[in-house]
Structure formats: structure tokens, C-alpha cells
Design a protein around this motif. Sequence first.
Motif, PDB file in Angstrom:
ATOM      1  N   GLN A 169      17.450  14.643 -10.246  1.00 17.65           N
ATOM      2  CA  GLN A 169      18.009  13.400 -10.739  1.00 17.65           C
ATOM      3  C   GLN A 169      18.687  13.575 -12.182  1.00 17.65           C
ATOM      4  O   GLN A 169      18.298  14.054 -13.122  1.00 17.65           O
ATOM      5  N   ALA A 170      19.992  13.371 -11.891  1.00 18.25           N
ATOM      6  CA  ALA A 170      20.908  13.452 -13.321  1.00 18.25           C
ATOM      7  C   ALA A 170      20.929  12.058 -14.155  1.00 18.25           C
ATOM      8  O   ALA A 170      20.691  11.063 -13.522  1.00 18.25           O
ATOM      9  N   PRO A 171      21.229  12.184 -15.281  1.00 20.88           N
ATOM     10  CA  PRO A 171      21.165  10.969 -16.217  1.00 20.88           C
ATOM     11  C   PRO A 171      21.953   9.859 -15.634  1.00 20.88           C
ATOM     12  O   PRO A 171      23.231  10.185 -15.306  1.00 20.88           O
ATOM     13  N   GLY A 172      21.514   8.678 -15.353  1.00 20.46           N
ATOM     14  CA  GLY A 172      22.194   7.448 -14.955  1.00 20.46           C
ATOM     15  C   GLY A 172      22.386   7.422 -13.430  1.00 20.46           C
ATOM     16  O   GLY A 172      23.057   6.586 -13.010  1.00 20.46           O
ATOM     17  N   LYS A 173      21.823   8.561 -12.870  1.00 21.24           N
ATOM     18  CA  LYS A 173      22.107   8.476 -11.174  1.00 21.24           C
ATOM     19  C   LYS A 173      20.685   8.476 -10.658  1.00 21.24           C
ATOM     20  O   LYS A 173      19.535   8.691 -11.098  1.00 21.24           O
ATOM     21  N   THR A 227      23.447  19.839 -13.607  1.00 23.47           N
ATOM     22  CA  THR A 227      22.493  19.669 -14.588  1.00 23.47           C
ATOM     23  C   THR A 227      21.703  18.203 -14.362  1.00 23.47           C
ATOM     24  O   THR A 227      22.320  17.380 -13.689  1.00 23.47           O
ATOM     25  N   ALA A 228      20.427  18.383 -14.315  1.00 31.27           N
ATOM     26  CA  ALA A 228      19.504  17.251 -13.800  1.00 31.27           C
ATOM     27  C   ALA A 228      17.946  17.596 -14.143  1.00 31.27           C
ATOM     28  O   ALA A 228      17.791  18.729 -14.321  1.00 31.27           O
ATOM     29  N   VAL A 229      17.216  16.829 -13.676  1.00 33.81           N
ATOM     30  CA  VAL A 229      15.702  17.254 -13.555  1.00 33.81           C
ATOM     31  C   VAL A 229      15.616  17.301 -12.314  1.00 33.81           C
ATOM     32  O   VAL A 229      15.891  16.519 -11.338  1.00 33.81           O
ATOM     33  N   TYR A 230      14.808  18.717 -11.953  1.00 38.80           N
ATOM     34  CA  TYR A 230      14.549  18.977 -10.565  1.00 38.80           C
ATOM     35  C   TYR A 230      13.114  18.837 -10.399  1.00 38.80           C
ATOM     36  O   TYR A 230      12.194  19.118 -11.072  1.00 38.80           O
ATOM     37  N   TYR A 231      12.767  18.100  -9.091  1.00 40.73           N
ATOM     38  CA  TYR A 231      11.503  17.737  -8.914  1.00 40.73           C
ATOM     39  C   TYR A 231      11.114  18.675  -7.548  1.00 40.73           C
ATOM     40  O   TYR A 231      11.986  18.454  -6.758  1.00 40.73           O
TER      41      TYR A 231
END
Length: 116
Positions: A36-40, A88-92
Motif C-alpha cells: 500500500q502506497a501513500p494515498g492509494k 515504494t510502499a508498506v508491504y504486507y
Amino acid sequence: QLVESGGGLVQVGGSLRLSCGASARTIGYDMGWFRQAPGKEREFVAVIKWMGSRTSYTDSVKGRFTISRDVAKNTVYLQMSGLKPEDTAVYYCAGRGAGLSEYTYWGQGTQVTVSS
């Protein structure tokens, strides 16, 4: 249940390997990576099936990312290479019962930042 690690800051074109340590409850589960990328919205990245270890990827990472699992360690990996700023993102990390469509176990996420 799921604990990710391995995120960090990397330059464009670089590589990172994410790890997801799973509990015994996820034995037999299909395991996936999302981001999840910022704002997405959160999006699917890759999945590895428990049966046969078949893999599937979203088009934007095909040829650059590889998902794998070490059954003995109950750990899932996401090897990322040729990283781009849009990665670039938070990866889960997530797990779902074999044959099910919904992921029921989720990790807390690990940040990946690709600088240009």
C-alpha cells in the motif's frame, strides 16, 4: 501470526528481500504479499500456493520480484530487484486457507522506500 522484516531504504535499481515469519497455524495456507502506497489502496503483489508452490504476480512486478517459501522454517520471502520509485510502499504478508479467496491473517507491514 505473521511478522514481516527486511524493508528499508534502497536506491533505484537496487534489491531487497522481505521475509515473513508465520506461525504453525498458517501451515497449509496460500501466502501472499500485498503493498500500500501513500494515498492509494492496498494492492496484490504476489502469491504462492501451498499445493505445488505455484506462484502468481501482478503485472508490474513480473520479472523483477520472486516469491518463495521455506516450509521447514515456515517463512515466506519476497525477493525484489530492479526496484523503482513506484515500488515504494508498506508491504504486507498475508495468509489464506487453501481454496479460499479471502486472506484471514495479516502482518503489521514493513516499509520499502526506493529513492531516485
